[in-house]
Design a protein around this motif. Sequence first.
Motif, short mmCIF file in Angstrom:
data_model
loop_
_atom_site.label_atom_id
_atom_site.label_comp_id
_atom_site.label_asym_id
_atom_site.label_seq_id
_atom_site.Cartn_x
_atom_site.Cartn_y
_atom_site.Cartn_z
N SER A 15 -0.34 -19.14 7.92
CA SER A 15 1.12 -19.24 7.83
C SER A 15 1.71 -17.90 8.23
N LYS A 17 4.74 -15.63 10.36
CA LYS A 17 5.59 -15.68 11.54
C LYS A 17 4.88 -15.08 12.73
N ALA A 18 4.97 -15.76 13.88
CA ALA A 18 4.40 -15.25 15.12
C ALA A 18 5.54 -14.94 16.09
N LEU A 34 1.16 -23.83 17.82
CA LEU A 34 1.30 -23.28 16.46
C LEU A 34 2.01 -24.28 15.55
N THR A 38 -0.73 -25.42 12.88
CA THR A 38 -0.70 -24.43 11.80
C THR A 38 0.63 -24.48 11.06
N VAL A 40 2.24 -21.59 10.89
CA VAL A 40 2.85 -20.37 11.42
C VAL A 40 4.15 -20.71 12.13
N CYS A 307 6.52 -9.46 11.63
CA CYS A 307 5.69 -10.58 12.06
C CYS A 307 4.29 -10.47 11.48
N ASN A 308 3.59 -11.61 11.50
CA ASN A 308 2.19 -11.66 11.10
C ASN A 308 1.25 -11.72 12.31
N TYR A 309 1.80 -12.22 13.43
CA TYR A 309 1.04 -12.31 14.68
C TYR A 309 1.97 -11.95 15.84
N ASN A 479 -4.17 -8.69 15.40
CA ASN A 479 -3.26 -9.84 15.49
C ASN A 479 -2.44 -9.85 16.77
#
Length: 533
Positions: A15, A17-18, A34, A38, A40, A307-309, A479
Motif C-alpha cells: 500500500s 503512494k507511488a 497498481l 495492489t 498502492v 511517496c512510498n515508491y 523503491n
Amino acid sequence: MKPTNAIPQPPAPPSGKALIAGAGPAGLTAACELLRQTAVHPALFESAPVPGGISRTVHYKGNRMDIGGHRFFSKSKEITEWWNRTMPLQGRPAVDDILLDDKTKPLAAGGPDPETDDRVMLVRRRVSRIFFLRRFFDYPVSLKPATFTNMGLWRTLRAGMDYIASRLHRRPETSLENFYINRFGKTLYKLFFEDYTEKVWGIHPSRLGADWGSQRIKGVSISSVLKNMIDRKLNRGGQIPTETSLIEQFVYPKYGPGQLWETVAHDIRQKGGELHLRSKVTKIHVAGNRVVSADVEQDGKTTNIPCNYFLSSMPLKDLVAAIDGVDVPPEVRRIAAALPYRDFITVGLLVRRMKISNRTKIKTWQNRTPDTWIYIQERDVKIGRLQVFNNWSPYLVKDYANTMWLGLEYFCTEGDAMWQMTEKDFIDMAVNELARIDLIDRADVLDAVQVKIEKAYPSYFGAYYELDKVRRFLDGIENLFCLGRNGQHRYNNMDHSMLTAIEAVRSIKENRTDKSSIWNVNTEEEYHETANQ
C-alpha cells in the motif's frame, strides 16, 4: 501451547503512494496495474497537456496524426490480452481490406461513417515499402523478381556474391554496420541500410552499437526472408508465425493510438488514481537508499509530495540530474548528462491526391497507394519516412474520400539547423522535397502543420556504452523503478515499454528490490521485436 490449524494468510498487498513521472505507455500501464493488483495509490505527473507520450494522437482541424506510427502487434500474450481487455475487438467483423473494401456501405457512399461503424479496434493490412532510385522496393527487402528488376542485373549479381561472402566470413558484431552486413551482405547493406541509418541517427552505422539491430530487427535476414516465403507457399491457411518485421496484419485503434491511452487515463481516474497534466517532476528527494518525496512544478508553483515508491519514465539524464539528498558519483552524473538522443519532427500534410497510384494487388479507394509507411531512402532529400494516415485508419482523416493526409518524418538533433528552422521554412522544405521526388504536386497541397518531439529516440553511441554504471547506481535506490523507452534509454517499442511497467508492479507486489526483470525486457534472445514505432 495447543497446536493451531489456522491457514497461513497471504501477506497483505503493498500500500502507500507511488509517484509516476510521465504518462506515456509505461507510466499509464504502471498506474493501471497498481490499481488492479495492489493497494498502492498511483499519482501520475505528465509535463505535456495530454497523456500518451509519443503514442498520443495529435489533432489538427479534424485530422489526426499518429506520431511515428504505432502498430498494435506483439508476441507477448500478456500485452495482447491487456490491449483486448482495455479496448476489445467488437461490433462488426474487424478484418477489412487496407481501406475498407467495396462491399462496405459507408465507403460506397463516399467515405467511412463513424456513426454506422461501431468498431473500436480495426485489423489493418501492413504495407510498408522502400522508395529508392525513384522506385518501390518491398520492406523488408524481398526476393521477388521486381526487386531484382529495380536493382538491375549488375547490382543483383554483386548482392548475391556479397551475401555468400558474408555467410562464409562473418564479421565481429562490434557495430551496427557489421550487424547488417552479416545478415544481408555488403551490397544490400550499402543500398538499403547505410544511408538511411545515417539519416535516422545522424552518425554512420559503423559508429552505432549492434545493440540497436539486435533489438529492432532481430531474426530478420536473407535466410529468414527465404524461410518466410517457403512457409507461405506450404501453409495455405491462418496467420503463419513469422518475424515481426514481416507481419502482414496488425490491430489499430479507430482514432489512432491516443484513443487507447485516453481510455486508460480515463479508467485510472475512474478507479481513484491521479493524473496531473502540465506537471513536471523537478527534484527527487532520497534518504538512505529510498525515494521519500518529489518536487512537482505546476502552473509556476512547486509542491513537495511524499511517496512510498517512485516510478520513472523520464529521460535518464533528467532523472539523475533531479536526484537530491544522496551523493551521486561524478562519473554517473557525467555519463547521464552525456547520453545521446535523436529528436523528431513531423509535418502533417493535407493534399488532394498523391502522384503515385496503386500497382499492388490490394484493392484501395480510388486506386490510392496502399502503404502505411514509405521509407524514403533517396539521397537528395532529408525526409526519412512518409506515413499515409488514410491507410492506418480512414477515421484519422476528416475528408477521407477527397483528401490524403500524410506525415513527413524527419530525424534531427535539438539545436541543429533543422530544429532551429521556422515552422514556415520547415514546411516549405518538406513540401519541396516530396515534390522533388515526384510523390506529390505542390498545387495539390491544401494545409500543413509541424509537430516537434524532443528525445524521441535514445541513441546507441558515446555515453550509452557506459550506461551500466548509471543503472547500478539507480538500482541501489530500492523503491526507484526505471520504465519505458527514455526511462531505460533503450529504443523500446510500445509493448516493451508496457512490459517494463508490468514487471515493475510485480516487483512492488512481491516486495522485490532486484530490478533485473525490468531491465531484461526486450533483451532476451527469444523475445522478438514488434513492428510499431
